[in-house]
Design an enzyme around this catalytic site. Structure first.
Site, PDB file in Angstrom:
ATOM      1  N   ASN A   1       0.873  -1.176   0.000  1.00 23.05           N
ATOM      2  CA  ASN A   1       0.000   0.000   0.000  1.00 23.05           C
ATOM      3  C   ASN A   1       0.911   1.228   0.000  1.00 23.05           C
ATOM      4  OD1 ASN A   1      -1.760   2.071   0.540  1.00 23.05           O
ATOM      5  ND2 ASN A   1      -2.297   1.391   2.608  1.00 23.05           N
TER       6      ASN A   1
ATOM      7  N   GLU B   1      -6.953   4.759   7.750  1.00 27.46           N
ATOM      8  CA  GLU B   1      -6.804   6.194   7.433  1.00 27.46           C
ATOM      9  C   GLU B   1      -8.064   6.728   6.752  1.00 27.46           C
ATOM     10  OE1 GLU B   1      -3.059   5.701   5.431  1.00 27.46           O
ATOM     11  OE2 GLU B   1      -2.164   5.192   7.358  1.00 27.46           O
TER      12      GLU B   1
ATOM     13  N   LYS C   1       0.143   4.240  -0.289  1.00 18.71           N
ATOM     14  CA  LYS C   1      -0.519   5.436   0.268  1.00 18.71           C
ATOM     15  C   LYS C   1      -0.292   6.624  -0.677  1.00 18.71           C
ATOM     16  CE  LYS C   1      -0.213   3.366   4.759  1.00 18.71           C
ATOM     17  NZ  LYS C   1      -0.220   3.509   6.194  1.00 18.71           N
TER      18      LYS C   1
ATOM     19  N   GLU D   1      -5.447  -4.887  10.671  1.00 17.78           N
ATOM     20  CA  GLU D   1      -4.428  -3.857  10.868  1.00 17.78           C
ATOM     21  C   GLU D   1      -4.729  -3.082  12.142  1.00 17.78           C
ATOM     22  OE1 GLU D   1      -2.430  -2.654   6.953  1.00 17.78           O
ATOM     23  OE2 GLU D   1      -4.263  -1.509   7.069  1.00 17.78           O
TER      24      GLU D   1
ATOM     25  N   SER E   1       3.232  -1.979  10.423  1.00 18.87           N
ATOM     26  CA  SER E   1       4.674  -2.014  10.672  1.00 18.87           C
ATOM     27  C   SER E   1       5.306  -3.380  10.395  1.00 18.87           C
ATOM     28  CB  SER E   1       4.989  -1.542  12.097  1.00 18.87           C
ATOM     29  OG  SER E   1       4.587  -0.194  12.256  1.00 18.87           O
TER      30      SER E   1
ATOM     31  N   HIS F   1      -9.572   1.182   4.826  1.00 16.09           N
ATOM     32  CA  HIS F   1      -8.299   1.357   5.520  1.00 16.09           C
ATOM     33  C   HIS F   1      -8.511   2.313   6.701  1.00 16.09           C
ATOM     34  CE1 HIS F   1      -4.257   2.710   6.391  1.00 16.09           C
ATOM     35  NE2 HIS F   1      -3.835   1.587   5.836  1.00 16.09           N
TER      36      HIS F   1
ATOM     37  N   GLY G   1       2.187   2.420  10.706  1.00 16.32           N
ATOM     38  CA  GLY G   1       3.125   3.520  10.525  1.00 16.32           C
ATOM     39  C   GLY G   1       3.842   3.945  11.802  1.00 16.32           C
TER      40      GLY G   1
HETATM   41  P1  PGA Z   1       2.671   0.364   7.678  1.00 15.18           P
HETATM   42  O1  PGA Z   1       1.222   0.569   7.040  1.00 15.18           O
HETATM   43  O2  PGA Z   1       3.222  -0.918   7.119  1.00 15.18           O
HETATM   44  O3  PGA Z   1       3.450   1.569   7.255  1.00 15.18           O
HETATM   45  O4  PGA Z   1       2.477   0.292   9.145  1.00 15.18           O
HETATM   46  C1  PGA Z   1       0.355  -0.508   6.834  1.00 15.18           C
HETATM   47  C2  PGA Z   1      -0.922  -0.013   6.212  1.00 15.18           C
HETATM   48  O5  PGA Z   1      -1.363   1.095   6.546  1.00 15.18           O
HETATM   49  O6  PGA Z   1      -1.537  -0.708   5.386  1.00 15.18           O
END
Ligand code: PGA
Length: 260
Positions: free
Chosen positions: A11, A99, A13, A169, A214, A97, A175
């Site tokens: 992803n 976000e 983003k 997640e 992460s 997601h 993140g």
């Molecule tokens: P990350 O994000 O691996 O940077 O923690 C995962 C995601 O948001 O799908």
């Protein structure tokens, strides 16, 4: 042996540029080409879908989008519909997601509708679920994840949900560099599979449940070794060729080997 193939979905983003995407894939794709037994995909931002589709051609790596609108077309300024994604070669689309849920106010019902629309268009929706730190501290993890799944079950049934993918997640791990331990993640993945199993055992066993939050080169193997973790949804590390290749390799090494 559970018969499910591992999958790794990157992803990106809101990251990338024409130059950066080309450089990333130039370094990444030869490393992915040698991996067996794993399904791979990357989800760039909308404006780069066409560029990345062309770069992925013949690589075996699938293309995905990060979001879609529930409408097919019309007066929805700034939005993108499922058929447009299909036309650009998308196979996957992320839905719900964290976000999108927290920054753009997507509630469980909207997410469920997006999931249904994506499925109907022939895309593979990846339903993202997960609890916040506060919810985990209050012991509400299973309850929150169940509610997020129930909305999709009400809209699409277990048959629909199992036709897509699920990504667990935990919001506190996205993140932040703080990953759920393999045991913490496995416990929630098990909970998800048991919940689906209450509707349909066979479909529950066949459903791919990815872990995200992460995932890095050094923790991927331990996570993917868990019996109910079928791969990963990778944010930050999917922007670094070496890290993403190592994560994909960790998934490939966990592939189902045929019984002698
Ligand atoms: P990350 O994000 O691996 O940077 O923690 C995962 C995601 O948001 O799908």
């Amino acid at each position: 042996m559970n018969g499910r193939r591992k999958r790794v979905v990157g992803n990106w983003k809101m990251n990338g540029s024409l130059t950066a995407n080309a450089a990333l894939l130039d370094e990444l794709l030869p490393q992915l080409a040698v991996l067996e037994g794993v399904e791979l995909a990357v989800c760039p931002p909308f404006p780069y879908l066409a560029q990345v589709a062309a770069l992925l051609e013949g690589s075996g790596v699938a293309l995905g989008a990060q979001n879609l609108n529930v409408a097919t077309k019309g007066a929805f300024t700034g939005e993108v519909g499922a058929e447009m994604l299909k036309e650009l070669g998308c196979r996957y689309v992320l839905v719900g997601h964290s976000e999108r849920r927290s920054l753009y106010g997507e509630c469980d019902e909207v997410v469920a509708e997006k999931f249904a629309v994506a499925l109907a268009a022939g895309l593979l929706p990846v339903l993202c679920v997960g609890e916040t730190q506060a919810q985990r501290r209050q012991g509400q993890t299973e309850q929150v994840v169940s509610a997020q799944l129930q909305a999709v079950l009400r809209r699409s049934g277990v048959q629909g949900l199992a036709a897509g993918l699920i990504a667990y997640e935990p919001v506190w791990a996205i993140g932040t560099g703080e990953t759920a331990s393999p045991e913490q993640a496995q416990a929630v993945h098990r909970h998800i599979r048991v919940l689906l199993g209450e509707f349909d055992r066979e479909r529950a066993e066949a459903t791919a449940i990815l872990y995200g939050g992460s995932v890095k080169a050094d923790n991927a193997q331990a996570l993917f070794a868990q019996p109910d973790i079928d791969g990963g949804l990778i944010g930050g590390a999917s922007l670094e060729a070496a890290a993403f290749a190592a994560i994909c390799q960790a998934a490939s090494q966990q592939q189902e080997r045929p019984q002698p």
